[in-house]
Write an enzyme that holds these catalytic residues in place. Structure first.
Site, PDB file in Angstrom:
ATOM      1  CG  ASP A   1     -79.695  -3.041 -25.006  1.00  0.00           C
ATOM      2  OD1 ASP A   1     -80.482  -3.994 -25.121  1.00  0.00           O
ATOM      3  OD2 ASP A   1     -78.749  -2.846 -25.781  1.00  0.00           O
TER       4      ASP A   1
ATOM      5  CG  ASN B   1     -76.606   1.829 -31.610  1.00  0.00           C
ATOM      6  OD1 ASN B   1     -75.915   1.686 -32.617  1.00  0.00           O
ATOM      7  ND2 ASN B   1     -76.726   0.873 -30.677  1.00  0.00           N
TER       8      ASN B   1
ATOM      9  CE1 TYR C   1     -80.898  -3.040 -39.672  1.00  0.00           C
ATOM     10  CE2 TYR C   1     -79.823  -2.849 -41.809  1.00  0.00           C
ATOM     11  CZ  TYR C   1     -79.781  -2.721 -40.428  1.00  0.00           C
ATOM     12  OH  TYR C   1     -78.635  -2.271 -39.818  1.00  0.00           O
TER      13      TYR C   1
ATOM     14  CE  LYS D   1     -80.402   0.654 -39.351  1.00  0.00           C
ATOM     15  NZ  LYS D   1     -80.193   1.389 -38.072  1.00  0.00           N
TER      16      LYS D   1
ATOM     17  CB  THR E   1     -72.931  -5.597 -34.362  1.00  0.00           C
ATOM     18  OG1 THR E   1     -73.762  -5.738 -35.529  1.00  0.00           O
ATOM     19  CG2 THR E   1     -72.132  -4.292 -34.457  1.00  0.00           C
TER      20      THR E   1
END
Length: 293
Positions: free
Chosen positions: A38, A100, A172, A176, A206
């Protein structure tokens, strides 16, 4: 037999918070050694902070598991290779990649600037490819050396770009959708080396979903104590653990996942067809195609 996750080695990107954190914690609790990646940046990918990744590693180690920190950006080609090298040097191999990591830089197309497009595509689509490439190269060499892997990749697609349209998410959604297509190609290519590649399109609470216009209010609703929280990130991770298991039979699948529901997604299909025995006549097309409007 499905087999056990015990003693497998995994890389989980974007694992400092949210769904990625949940993935890392669950895999570690099942005996997986985890490289917790991360960068520690903001929702939009700005800044860096080793704290989130280190916190997850500390939590895993305190529970008796094995984990190490990595704070590199998956959008960088050499950093993705370092991630693979770190897993091999620290834990002796690599069995699982969970792609992820992600950021948001929403904006309507007419006002979206080049950097907003490039950064989102770099982190999501290029980041997935970078790690897929370097992990795939490692597994290819293992296979050629007679050490056939039983490896698994879990990519992260999204409802945005696969089965819903969210204005303001051209970057985005395109990234995706690209990840879903990349998953199918990678599944076909890497299977010969003992690698399965699947993707999930998760729906969970999230930082990114709370910041998505029109969706934040849905995810922010409080769930009374003791009731099932359908949007908890922890609901997603059991599916990732299943896909990471050596004996999992799935390959080249995209699964929409949220608490209480798992759906197998299917790509573009023919909804209707018109045909001709000769060349198309532009003047005839309005009558043939106009009813599709």
């Amino acid at each position: 037999m499905m087999g056990s996750l015990e003693n497998r080695v995994a890389i989980v990107t974007g694992a400092g918070r949210g769904i990625g954190r949940s993935h890392a914690l669950l895999l570690a609790s099942r005996g997986v050694a985890v490289v917790v990646n991360d960068l520690g940046g903001s929702n939009s990918g700005e800044g860096a902070d080793a704290g989130p990744a280190q916190g997850v590693v500390d939590e895993i180690v305190a529970a008796g598991g094995r984990a190490v920190v990595n704070t590199d950006s998956v959008s960088d080609w050499e950093s993705a290779k370092k991630l693979v090298d770190q897993a091999v040097s620290e834990f002796g191999g690599l069995d699982v990649v969970v792609n992820n990591a992600g950021i948001l830089r929403d904006g309507f197309i007419a006002g979206l600037d080049e950097s907003q497009w490039d950064l989102v595509v770099d982190v999501h689509l290029k980041g997935h490819f970078n790690l897929l490439h370097h992990a795939g190269a490692f597994w290819k060499e293992e296979s050629k050396a007679g050490r056939q892997p039983t490896a698994a990749v879990v990519n992260t697609a999204s409802a945005s770009g696969t089965f819903s349209v969210l204005p303001g998410q051209a970057n985005y959604g395109a990234a995706k959708a690209g990840i879903a297509a990349l998953t199918l190609v990678a599944a076909a290519e890497l299977e010969r080396y003992g690698v399965r590649v699947n993707a999930i399109a998760p729906v969970a609470r999230t930082r990114l979903t709370l910041a998505t216009p029109g969706m934040g209010a849905i995810f922010a609703e409080e769930v009374p104590e003791g009731e099932f929280d359908a949007f908890a990130p922890e609901n997603i991770s059991p599916v990732v653990a299943f896909l990471a298991t050596p004996g999992c039979p799935l390959n080249g699948k995209v699964l929409a996942v949220q608490g209480g529901a798992i759906s197998l997604l299917q790509g573009w299909t023919f909804a209707d067809t018109v045909e001709t025995d000769g060349p198309w006549d532009v003047d005839e097309l309005p009558a043939l195609l106009g009813h599709w409007g």
